[in-house]
Design an enzyme around this catalytic site. Structure first.
Site, short mmCIF file in Angstrom:
data_model
loop_
_atom_site.label_atom_id
_atom_site.label_comp_id
_atom_site.label_asym_id
_atom_site.label_seq_id
_atom_site.Cartn_x
_atom_site.Cartn_y
_atom_site.Cartn_z
N GLU A 199 14.05 -18.95 -23.85
CA GLU A 199 13.79 -19.85 -24.96
C GLU A 199 14.83 -19.52 -26.03
OE1 GLU A 199 9.91 -19.50 -26.79
OE2 GLU A 199 10.42 -21.08 -28.23
N LYS A 231 11.30 -10.51 -29.32
CA LYS A 231 12.25 -11.27 -30.13
C LYS A 231 11.76 -11.42 -31.56
CE LYS A 231 13.01 -14.46 -26.87
NZ LYS A 231 13.47 -15.67 -26.18
N ARG A 263 7.72 -6.36 -16.79
CA ARG A 263 8.82 -6.44 -17.75
C ARG A 263 9.36 -5.06 -18.06
NH1 ARG A 263 7.32 -10.01 -21.47
NH2 ARG A 263 8.73 -9.43 -23.13
P1 ATP Z 1 10.07 -11.75 -25.97
O1 ATP Z 1 8.75 -11.42 -25.32
O2 ATP Z 1 11.00 -10.61 -26.08
O3 ATP Z 1 9.95 -12.49 -27.25
P2 ATP Z 1 10.25 -13.89 -24.14
O4 ATP Z 1 9.62 -13.46 -22.88
O5 ATP Z 1 9.50 -14.81 -25.00
O6 ATP Z 1 10.80 -12.67 -24.93
P3 ATP Z 1 12.06 -15.73 -23.01
O7 ATP Z 1 13.25 -16.32 -23.67
O8 ATP Z 1 10.89 -16.59 -22.74
O9 ATP Z 1 11.65 -14.50 -23.85
O10 ATP Z 1 12.48 -14.96 -21.68
C1 ATP Z 1 13.31 -15.47 -20.70
C2 ATP Z 1 13.03 -14.73 -19.43
O11 ATP Z 1 13.26 -13.34 -19.59
C3 ATP Z 1 11.59 -14.88 -19.00
O12 ATP Z 1 11.56 -15.17 -17.63
C4 ATP Z 1 10.96 -13.56 -19.30
O13 ATP Z 1 9.93 -13.29 -18.41
C5 ATP Z 1 12.15 -12.61 -19.14
N1 ATP Z 1 11.96 -11.41 -19.96
C6 ATP Z 1 11.72 -11.35 -21.28
N2 ATP Z 1 11.54 -10.09 -21.69
C7 ATP Z 1 11.67 -9.31 -20.60
C8 ATP Z 1 11.58 -7.90 -20.35
N3 ATP Z 1 11.33 -7.03 -21.34
N4 ATP Z 1 11.77 -7.46 -19.09
C9 ATP Z 1 12.04 -8.32 -18.10
N5 ATP Z 1 12.13 -9.65 -18.25
C10 ATP Z 1 11.95 -10.15 -19.48
MG MG Z 2 8.74 -16.56 -23.65
#
Ligand code: ATP
Ligand code: MG
Length: 578
Positions: free
Chosen positions: A45, A281, A271
């Site tokens: 995102e 984020k 994760r």
């Molecule tokens: P955050 O939780 O840090 O705000 P998010 O999961 O909302 O991040 P996205 O932009 O939705 O961020 O993530 C894009 C992809 O990266 C998704 O498939 C998510 O599952 C993966 N992702 C995000 N954080 C991690 C992590 N710490 N380890 C592995 N994969 C991750």
């Molecule tokens: Mg997300």
């Protein structure tokens, strides 16, 4: 909950993990489930910069595609206009590319599918699978119930298809205020899975979207949009993190109620959580916006941009992601393992140079006043092709303050009165005198004599002394600024809860995470060192030229020190298991 067992031992997840998603893919190939196709996606995102956790997901998705002769898309999941921005899109494109992955012509935006998603929503309404609900957000929450309390059906649940169709059209036309109505799936208000209690599919949000501008005032929810995005792109394996496990039934519900074949499957993995830092984020954004750090690429942050600026190589990050592996239960990786991966990488590739971070003047009294010798220094003992360089040596030098002690403690093998040490690539010197500031007690300069017979590389050089010091020649050295870094958070608790709304973590912010040294002296070899170049400052650590250097100054970021604490931990673990 977090399982702390794997902490400090990332290697142990490895073997099982590579296999668990791969073995699903293997089975699907065997059964010809998708006609042998393997198609993944990385769906960020665009509401912030990517971090090392995303790198794990990127390496996993693109890696699996590559390994299986498949494809991987880059898709912006831009369904929430309120926090998204073009700046983030650009940074994400830059970072994924920098990590070394290629989506060819498959860069997609969820917002490009808004019309199709809307049409699919109409289909659900027509099938009696979705309805417009007039409850407000608070009421919806209240009606939903809890884990122990079943939900209550909305009074609007059984309104006619025609009425829902007309209201949904009017929602799209902008007839209603934000929050006044939503489109909901009609599933089961008594489901033990809260995600299945008539989840919201669309909400009204009168916000300008960075791509579709004011074309829409209703936006699809993540849980509705995501399976459809995957389906439209022909994704076969939709890999996401564990917190979506409970959303999988909804993912499948959306797809099976709209389409019948070639449906993607959602697979969850744990994760990445790292000690001593934040990865949500929202929290990264807080640190940036509140000025705790200097932008998204601050070298203290675990963002890809921050790590790159700090001096991490894409190879080291990929290697780290490979080695921590992929598992089905959450664990915490010690940040020192990440540091170990970059150390290992740079040990092979970084040029060695001498730099004095806290200079102390050293005068060799018996060395000719106007003489400069060009001594030879090895560029990298780990790389036989790295060659050597000339290093100027003269009567007045600088050494590290910490390398001289008036009263040396036990086991101190550096310089002290009457003591002998070798100057790296040069001579053995002996300390004869020192000058002290009478008021402060600070040592101002040290006077030595050198033994001309002990020049490095010459026969006399065989004579051994216990300490070897790095140094620079006073009249040749360049002044530099060196930025030293420490962990972002003081203790090693993990801030893995992205949803956790509070900012309590700020109490653990390490106010000493950045230390700026202004008067450092480096070898003249570094005169035109290009931004991003890596060096090992002998005895000090790995450093990288910061982009700020362009402004006519020479600025280095410390990447890691030479004390590799991970190796120590590993050794301790081994000793303990004997
Ligand atoms: P955050 O939780 O840090 O705000 P998010 O999961 O909302 O991040 P996205 O932009 O939705 O961020 O993530 C894009 C992809 O990266 C998704 O498939 C998510 O599952 C993966 N992702 C995000 N954080 C991690 C992590 N710490 N380890 C592995 N994969 C991750
Ligand atoms: Mg997300």
């Amino acid at each position: 909950m977090e399982n702390k067992e794997n902490q400090g031992n990332p290697g142990c997840e490895n073997k099982e993990s590579i296999n668990f998603i791969q073995s699903i893919i293997d089975k699907d190939k065997e059964n010809n489930k998708y006609g042998g196709r393997v198609h993944l996606r990385f769906p960020p995102e665009p509401n912030g910069y990517l971090h090392i956790g995303h790198a794990k997901s990127i390496c996993l998705n693109f890696g699996l595609a590559e390994k299986n002769g498949g494809l991987c898309n880059l898709r912006f999941d831009d369904t929430n206009p309120s926090k998204e921005d073009i700046e983030f899109i650009e940074s994400i494109v830059r970072d994924v590319r920098w990590l070394g992955f290629d989506w060819e012509d498959r860069l997609y935006y969820a917002s490009d599918y808004f019309e199709r998603m809307y049409q699919d929503a109409l289909t659900l309404v027509r099938k009696g699978k979705a309805y417009v609900c007039d409850l407000n957000p608070d009421e919806i929450r209240e009606y939903r119930g809890t884990f122990t309390k079943p939900g209550i059906e909305s009074p609007y649940r059984n309104r006619s298809v025609d009425e829902s169709l007309s209201l949904f059209q009017r929602m799209r036309d902008g007839d209603f205020e934000d929050g006044s109505r939503v489109l909901r799936a009609k599933i089961d208000m008594s489901s033990p899975n809260l995600n299945m209690r008539d989840p919201v599919l669309y909400r009204i949000l009168k916000k300008t979207h960075h791509r579709t501008k004011d074309q829409w005032c209703i936006y699809p929810m993540y849980d509705y949009a995501h399976p459809l995005e995957d389906y439209y792109e022909g994704i076969t394996h939709s890999v996401c993190t564990l917190e979506f496990e409970d959303h999988r039934p909804l993912y499948d519900w959306i797809l099976t109620n709209l389409y019948s074949s070639g449906l993607p499957q959602q697979i969850e993995f744990a994760r990445l959580n790292l000690t001593n830092t934040v990865m949500s984020k929202r929290k990264l954004r807080f640190l940036v916006e509140e000025g705790y750090v200097n932008g998204w690429d601050d070298p203290r942050l675990p963002t890809i941009s921050g790590l790159r600026r700090r001096g991490y190589t894409a190879r080291a990050i990929r290697n780290f992601c490979d080695r921590i592996g992929v598992a089905k239960t959450n664990s915490i990786v010690d940040i020192r393992f990440l540091e170990h991966c970059i150390s290992e990488d740079l040990n092979q590739s970084a040029q060695r140079i001498m730099a004095v971070l806290n200079p102390l003047k050293l005068i060799i009294d018996n060395y000719p006043e106007n003489l400069t010798e060009e001594l030879e220094g090895e560029n990298n003992p780990e790389d036989s092709n790295a060659g050597t360089r000339k290093i100027p040596f003269s009567r007045v030098l600088y050494i590290e303050k910490e390398d001289f002690q008036e009263v040396p403690p036990n086991k101190y093998f550096r310089l002290a009165p009457e003591r002998e040490v070798r100057l790296k690539n040069a001579y053995i010197i002996q300390c004869k005198e020192f000058v002290k500031d009478e008021n402060t007690g600070e040592i101002k300069e040290v006077h030595c004599t050198y033994d001309p017979e002990t020049k490095s590389g010459q026969p006399g050089a065989k004579r051994k002394v216990k300490g070897t010091l790095h140094w620079v020649s006073a009249s040749h050295a360049l002044t530099a600024e060196v930025r030293l870094y420490n962990h972002l958070l003081l203790d090693d608790t993990v801030e893995q809860q992205a949803e956790e709304e509070n900012n309590d973590f700020i109490g653990k912010f390490n106010t000493k995470s950045l230390e700026i040294l202004k008067g450092c002296l480096v070898e003249s070899t570094l005169k035109n060192a290009p931004v991003g170049n890596h060096y090992q400052f002998i005895r000090k650590g790995y450093f990288c030229v910061d982009p700020d250097s362009n402004k006519g100054r020479l600025i280095f970021n410390q990447i890691v020190s030479l004390r590799d604490s991970w190796e120590k931990i590993e050794k301790l673990n081994q000793d303990n298991s004997r």
